[in-house]
Design a protein around this motif. Structure first.
Motif, mmCIF file in Angstrom:
data_model
loop_
_atom_site.group_PDB
_atom_site.id
_atom_site.type_symbol
_atom_site.label_atom_id
_atom_site.label_comp_id
_atom_site.label_asym_id
_atom_site.label_seq_id
_atom_site.Cartn_x
_atom_site.Cartn_y
_atom_site.Cartn_z
ATOM 1 N N TYR A 169 0.874 -1.121 0.021
ATOM 2 C CA TYR A 169 -0.024 -0.011 -0.041
ATOM 3 C C TYR A 169 0.722 1.394 0.076
ATOM 4 C CZ TYR A 169 -4.072 -2.813 0.913
ATOM 5 O OH TYR A 169 -5.131 -3.784 0.745
ATOM 6 N N GLY A 170 2.017 1.230 0.132
ATOM 7 C CA GLY A 170 2.886 2.371 0.370
ATOM 8 C C GLY A 170 2.374 3.438 1.184
ATOM 9 N N ALA A 171 2.209 4.610 0.800
ATOM 10 C CA ALA A 171 2.144 5.770 1.459
ATOM 11 C C ALA A 171 0.400 5.739 2.042
ATOM 12 C CB ALA A 171 2.360 7.146 0.615
ATOM 13 N N GLN A 172 -0.211 5.140 1.345
ATOM 14 C CA GLN A 172 -1.822 4.995 1.728
ATOM 15 C C GLN A 172 -1.946 4.419 3.174
ATOM 16 O OE1 GLN A 172 -3.048 2.482 -1.830
ATOM 17 N NE2 GLN A 172 -4.617 4.154 -2.258
ATOM 18 N N MET A 173 -1.260 3.132 3.614
ATOM 19 C CA MET A 173 -1.229 2.415 4.819
ATOM 20 C C MET A 173 0.383 2.015 4.910
ATOM 21 S SD MET A 173 -4.622 0.362 4.951
ATOM 22 C CE MET A 173 -4.533 -0.172 3.398
ATOM 23 N N LEU A 174 1.157 2.996 5.080
ATOM 24 C CA LEU A 174 2.790 2.719 5.135
ATOM 25 C C LEU A 174 2.951 1.627 6.372
ATOM 26 C CD1 LEU A 174 5.351 3.076 4.057
ATOM 27 C CD2 LEU A 174 5.584 5.229 5.619
#
Length: 274
Positions: free
Chosen positions: A259-264
């Motif tokens: 999810y990267g920055a969405q749900m780091l």
């Protein structure tokens, strides 16, 4: 008719193996249980097949000469407890066999298989460190793909996946320890397939899908080696449509590649490998 069926089944099996070489060797054993154990230990799907005859103790080895060789097959069988004319099984492995499988140990070996479990601890550590060094370029490229996915950078992930393919193709398999070699051969095709898919697209969604499967193969491989530093096996319950998915990281802090920055920070460490 039975002879025709047997010949056809061998021909079909051989057709699945590329660069076919066939050898006949003597492997010591007694019974049907020995036959099952010998054939299972020596065979790898689409790479090597062992057909052992309990009445003659002769085995037919059929294998892909570019991916394995007779010695590697016989070493795996020896580690399972069965002597051949080239390799003597470790005593511990032989003694673990069921009593009906305790054949007469009459082999006149030309080379004794090293029993790594009986070596002193310093030698074991040195050997496993050499194995890890062989695999390190593979692991390093995997971690670089993971970092690119954390950043949501599909271009970088593609480049790093190409580097992983290069590391896989440059692997010197003959320098791997026996148990690591077995796992390497087991995961090799999947490693290549998922690396190629990640390399061939810039679509971050597709890359993340294949990274799930790539992580499974890397996990199996890293478990049989000693990493140079602790490796953290981590889990995100939201990935894979809520089914969850794992990945490996060199740091304990969660940085989610799905999810990267969405749900780091979504996820947790479920295992530390060291």
């Amino acid at each position: 008719m039975m002879a025709i069926v047997v010949l056809l089944s061998i021909a079909v099996s051989n057709a699945q193996i590329k660069n076919v070489i066939t050898d006949t060797v003597k492997i010591f054993g007694n019974c049907g249980m020995c036959e099952t154990a010998i054939e299972k230990a020596g065979s790898i799907d689409k790479i090597a097949k062992v057909d052992w005859n309990k009445d003659t103790s002769m085995a037919t080895l059929t294998y892909d000469a570019k991916q394995t060789n007779q010695d590697e097959i016989l070493k795996r069988i020896a580690l399972a407890g069965y002597d051949s004319e080239k390799f003597l099984a470790p005593d511990k492995a032989y003694l673990k066999l069921p009593s009906c499988c305790h054949y007469e140990r009459e082999a006149k070996v030309t080379a004794k298989l090293e029993d790594h479990k009986m070596e002193n601890s310093n030698t074991i550590i040195a050997t496993k460190t050499q194995v890890t060094n062989q695999l390190q370029p593979v692991f390093d490229s995997y971690f670089e793909i993971k970092d690119a996915l954390v950043k949501g950078d599909g271009n970088s992930a593609s480049v790093k996946a190409k580097a992983l393919l290069t590391a896989i193709n440059n692997m010197e398999m003959d320098k791997l320890e026996d148990n690591t070699h077995v796992v390497w051969m087991k995961v090799l095709n999947e490693l290549k397939e998922h690396s190629e898919h990640i390399a061939d697209t810039k679509d971050i969604v597709q890359q993340r899908d294949h990274f799930m499967d790539l992580s499974k193969e890397i996990y199996e491989l890293i478990k049989v080696s000693i990493p140079e530093t602790p490796t953290y096996y981590q889990f995100c319950p939201m990935a894979n449509d809520g089914k969850g998915a794992n990945w490996l990281s060199k740091e304990n802090a969660i940085k989610n590649p799905y999810y990267g920055a969405q749900m780091l920070t979504c996820g947790k460490t479920v295992e530390t490998i060291k």
